[in-house]
Design a protein around this motif. Structure first.
Motif, PDB file in Angstrom:
ATOM      1  N   SER A  83      22.748  -2.575 -50.131  1.00 17.58           N
ATOM      2  CA  SER A  83      21.984  -2.368 -48.895  1.00 17.58           C
ATOM      3  C   SER A  83      22.434  -3.345 -47.811  1.00 17.58           C
ATOM      4  CB  SER A  83      20.491  -2.552 -49.168  1.00 17.58           C
ATOM      5  OG  SER A  83      19.734  -2.349 -48.000  1.00 17.58           O
ATOM      6  N   ALA A  84      22.684  -4.584 -48.209  1.00 17.62           N
ATOM      7  CA  ALA A  84      23.159  -5.593 -47.258  1.00 17.62           C
ATOM      8  C   ALA A  84      24.539  -5.222 -46.721  1.00 17.62           C
ATOM      9  CB  ALA A  84      23.204  -6.966 -47.930  1.00 17.62           C
ATOM     10  N   GLU A  85      25.389  -4.681 -47.583  1.00 15.07           N
ATOM     11  CA  GLU A  85      26.726  -4.274 -47.175  1.00 15.07           C
ATOM     12  C   GLU A  85      26.664  -3.105 -46.194  1.00 15.07           C
ATOM     13  OE1 GLU A  85      30.750  -4.327 -46.738  1.00 15.07           O
ATOM     14  OE2 GLU A  85      29.478  -5.804 -47.751  1.00 15.07           O
ATOM     15  N   THR A  86      25.747  -2.164 -46.419  1.00  9.00           N
ATOM     16  CA  THR A  86      25.566  -1.035 -45.503  1.00  9.00           C
ATOM     17  C   THR A  86      25.160  -1.525 -44.119  1.00  9.00           C
ATOM     18  OG1 THR A  86      24.897   0.432 -47.310  1.00  9.00           O
ATOM     19  CG2 THR A  86      24.266   1.087 -45.077  1.00  9.00           C
ATOM     20  N   THR A  87      24.235  -2.469 -44.088  1.00  8.19           N
ATOM     21  CA  THR A  87      23.804  -3.051 -42.809  1.00  8.19           C
ATOM     22  C   THR A  87      24.949  -3.789 -42.140  1.00  8.19           C
ATOM     23  OG1 THR A  87      21.540  -3.327 -43.634  1.00  8.19           O
ATOM     24  CG2 THR A  87      22.168  -4.640 -41.714  1.00  8.19           C
ATOM     25  N   LYS A  88      25.720  -4.512 -42.934  1.00 10.12           N
ATOM     26  CA  LYS A  88      26.867  -5.254 -42.409  1.00 10.12           C
ATOM     27  C   LYS A  88      27.876  -4.317 -41.749  1.00 10.12           C
ATOM     28  CE  LYS A  88      30.592  -8.338 -43.908  1.00 10.12           C
ATOM     29  NZ  LYS A  88      31.208  -9.025 -45.068  1.00 10.12           N
ATOM     30  N   GLN A  89      28.155  -3.186 -42.396  1.00  7.76           N
ATOM     31  CA  GLN A  89      29.106  -2.220 -41.847  1.00  7.76           C
ATOM     32  C   GLN A  89      28.579  -1.586 -40.560  1.00  7.76           C
ATOM     33  OE1 GLN A  89      29.996   0.563 -44.983  1.00  7.76           O
ATOM     34  NE2 GLN A  89      31.012  -0.977 -46.270  1.00  7.76           N
ATOM     35  N   GLU A  90      27.273  -1.317 -40.533  1.00  4.39           N
ATOM     36  CA  GLU A  90      26.657  -0.742 -39.336  1.00  4.39           C
ATOM     37  C   GLU A  90      26.768  -1.697 -38.159  1.00  4.39           C
ATOM     38  OE1 GLU A  90      22.276   0.918 -37.824  1.00  4.39           O
ATOM     39  OE2 GLU A  90      22.534   0.118 -39.857  1.00  4.39           O
ATOM     40  N   VAL A  91      26.467  -2.959 -38.411  1.00  2.08           N
ATOM     41  CA  VAL A  91      26.544  -3.978 -37.362  1.00  2.08           C
ATOM     42  C   VAL A  91      27.999  -4.202 -36.937  1.00  2.08           C
ATOM     43  CG1 VAL A  91      26.138  -6.421 -36.837  1.00  2.08           C
ATOM     44  CG2 VAL A  91      24.407  -5.103 -38.077  1.00  2.08           C
ATOM     45  N   GLN A  92      28.921  -4.109 -37.898  1.00  4.22           N
ATOM     46  CA  GLN A  92      30.334  -4.290 -37.590  1.00  4.22           C
ATOM     47  C   GLN A  92      30.831  -3.222 -36.627  1.00  4.22           C
ATOM     48  OE1 GLN A  92      32.264  -6.846 -38.422  1.00  4.22           O
ATOM     49  NE2 GLN A  92      33.927  -5.943 -37.212  1.00  4.22           N
ATOM     50  N   MET A  94      29.016  -1.641 -34.450  1.00  7.00           N
ATOM     51  CA  MET A  94      28.409  -1.971 -33.150  1.00  7.00           C
ATOM     52  C   MET A  94      29.144  -3.131 -32.492  1.00  7.00           C
ATOM     53  SD  MET A  94      24.385  -1.584 -34.255  1.00  7.00           S
ATOM     54  CE  MET A  94      23.726  -1.769 -32.598  1.00  7.00           C
ATOM     55  N   GLU A  95      29.567  -4.088 -33.307  1.00  2.11           N
ATOM     56  CA  GLU A  95      30.314  -5.237 -32.780  1.00  2.11           C
ATOM     57  C   GLU A  95      31.657  -4.797 -32.220  1.00  2.11           C
ATOM     58  OE1 GLU A  95      31.685  -9.055 -31.820  1.00  2.11           O
ATOM     59  OE2 GLU A  95      29.707  -8.157 -32.006  1.00  2.11           O
ATOM     60  N   GLU A  96      32.300  -3.858 -32.892  1.00  4.52           N
ATOM     61  CA  GLU A  96      33.582  -3.330 -32.387  1.00  4.52           C
ATOM     62  C   GLU A  96      33.390  -2.644 -31.043  1.00  4.52           C
ATOM     63  OE1 GLU A  96      34.949  -0.816 -35.508  1.00  4.52           O
ATOM     64  OE2 GLU A  96      35.458  -2.472 -36.859  1.00  4.52           O
ATOM     65  N   LYS A  97      32.300  -1.893 -30.925  1.00  6.72           N
ATOM     66  CA  LYS A  97      31.999  -1.231 -29.650  1.00  6.72           C
ATOM     67  C   LYS A  97      31.712  -2.261 -28.568  1.00  6.72           C
ATOM     68  CE  LYS A  97      28.992   2.307 -27.640  1.00  6.72           C
ATOM     69  NZ  LYS A  97      27.850   3.240 -27.879  1.00  6.72           N
ATOM     70  N   GLN A 138      24.542  -5.824 -23.331  1.00  4.21           N
ATOM     71  CA  GLN A 138      23.283  -6.508 -23.615  1.00  4.21           C
ATOM     72  C   GLN A 138      22.395  -5.676 -24.540  1.00  4.21           C
ATOM     73  OE1 GLN A 138      21.727  -7.255 -19.696  1.00  4.21           O
ATOM     74  NE2 GLN A 138      22.761  -9.229 -19.513  1.00  4.21           N
ATOM     75  N   LYS A 139      22.381  -4.376 -24.304  1.00  4.54           N
ATOM     76  CA  LYS A 139      21.593  -3.480 -25.152  1.00  4.54           C
ATOM     77  C   LYS A 139      22.099  -3.503 -26.595  1.00  4.54           C
ATOM     78  CE  LYS A 139      20.153   1.346 -25.598  1.00  4.54           C
ATOM     79  NZ  LYS A 139      20.302   2.728 -25.062  1.00  4.54           N
ATOM     80  N   LEU A 140      23.418  -3.452 -26.738  1.00  3.05           N
ATOM     81  CA  LEU A 140      24.019  -3.498 -28.070  1.00  3.05           C
ATOM     82  C   LEU A 140      23.678  -4.796 -28.785  1.00  3.05           C
ATOM     83  CD1 LEU A 140      27.578  -1.943 -27.665  1.00  3.05           C
ATOM     84  CD2 LEU A 140      25.838  -1.244 -29.322  1.00  3.05           C
ATOM     85  N   GLU A 141      23.765  -5.898 -28.057  1.00  2.00           N
ATOM     86  CA  GLU A 141      23.469  -7.197 -28.658  1.00  2.00           C
ATOM     87  C   GLU A 141      22.019  -7.259 -29.147  1.00  2.00           C
ATOM     88  OE1 GLU A 141      26.641  -9.925 -26.103  1.00  2.00           O
ATOM     89  OE2 GLU A 141      24.534  -9.837 -25.512  1.00  2.00           O
ATOM     90  N   GLY A 142      21.095  -6.702 -28.353  1.00  2.00           N
ATOM     91  CA  GLY A 142      19.695  -6.668 -28.751  1.00  2.00           C
ATOM     92  C   GLY A 142      19.481  -5.811 -29.993  1.00  2.00           C
TER      93      GLY A 142
END
Length: 216
Positions: A83-92, A94-97, A138-142
Motif C-alpha cells: 500500500s505504501a509503494e502504491t502511494t509512493k508511485q502515485e506521488v511520484q 505527480m512529482e514528475e508532472k 501549487q495545487k499539485l504540491e497541496g
C-alpha cells in the motif's frame, strides 16, 4: 545501609494474591523523587528475592523475535508495504508532472526576459502564460502533501491495529504454554539481565503460532 526490619517482615509475609497489589504500590514509590537511592535499591532487591523464592518456575520469551517470525505479521507487513509503494508511485507521477510544469515556467521566464515587452506587456504575459502554471504547481504540491499525510495516518493506524491483534494472539499462546509447563512467571526477554536459554519459550511459541500458516 540496612533496611527497616518491619518492612522486611511485611515483604516476607506477602501472599501470592497480594503480589500484584504490592507491585502497583512499589511502582508509585519508585516514581517519586527519593533522595536516598540506596534505600530504593534495597527494597527492590528484597522484592526480587521474594519473587524468586516463591516462584517454582520462571520462563521468558522474546516477543520481538516471535512477532517478527509470526506469519500473520509478515503478511500484514507485506500488505502495508504494498500500500505504501502504491502511494509512493502515485506521488511520484505527480512529482514528475510538477517538475515538468516547473521546467515550463523556467522557459517562460527566459522568454519573458528575452522579449522587448513593455511593463504592461510583461504583466499580461505573466498573467496569461505563467500564472496558470504556477497555480497548477501549487495545487499539485497541496495534493501531494495531502495524499502523503493521509497515507501515513492510514498505514500507521492499520499497523497499530493489526499489531495489537497479533500480540494478543501471541500472548494467548504464551499463556497456554506457560500453563502446560506450570510456570509461575513468563518474562519478556529484555526485562532479564541474564536468563538460561533452556527457559526460553520463544522457539516453541513461534512453532505454535505458525502451525496454522498456509502451506507454500
Amino acid at each position: 545501609m540496612t533496611m527497616d526490619l518491619s518492612l522486611t517482615s511485611r515483604l516476607v509475609q506477602f501472599s501470592k494474591k497480594s503480589w500484584n497489589k504490592t507491585i502497583k504500590k512499589l511502582s508509585i514509590i519508585t516514581s517519586t523523587k527519593v533522595k536516598n537511592m540506596k534505600k530504593i535499591l534495597t527494597i527492590l532487591a528484597a522484592v526480587a528475592a521474594y519473587t524468586i523464592a516463591n516462584a517454582t518456575s520462571i520462563y521468558y520469551v522474546d516477543m520481538i523475535e516471535v512477532y517478527k517470525e509470526f506469519y500473520k505479521a509478515k503478511e500484514a507487513n507485506a500488505q502495508i508495504n504494498a500500500s505504501a509503494e502504491t502511494t509512493k508511485q502515485e506521488v511520484q507521477k505527480m512529482e514528475e508532472k510538477r517538475q515538468k510544469l516547473i521546467g515550463e515556467l523556467k522557459n517562460l521566464q527566459k522568454d519573458l526576459e528575452s522579449k522587448p515587452l513593455s511593463e504592461d506587456g510583461k504583466k499580461q504575459f505573466m498573467e496569461k502564460e505563467m500564472r496558470p502554471k504556477a497555480i497548477e504547481v501549487q495545487k499539485l504540491e497541496g495534493e501531494m502533501r495531502s495524499i502523503v499525510e493521509q497515507a501515513q495516518k492510514r498505514l500507521s493506524e492499520s499497523l497499530q491495529r493489526v499489531r495489537l491483534l497479533h500480540l494478543e494472539e501471541i500472548s494467548k499462546e504464551v499463556e497456554k504454554i506457560a500453563k502446560e509447563k506450570k510456570a509461575d512467571y513468563v518474562l519478556e526477554k529484555r526485562s532479564c539481565i541474564y536468563a538460561d536459554p533452556k527457559f526460553d519459550l520463544s522457539a516453541e511459541t513461534i512453532k505454535r503460532i505458525n502451525a496454522s500458516a498456509p502451506k507454500k
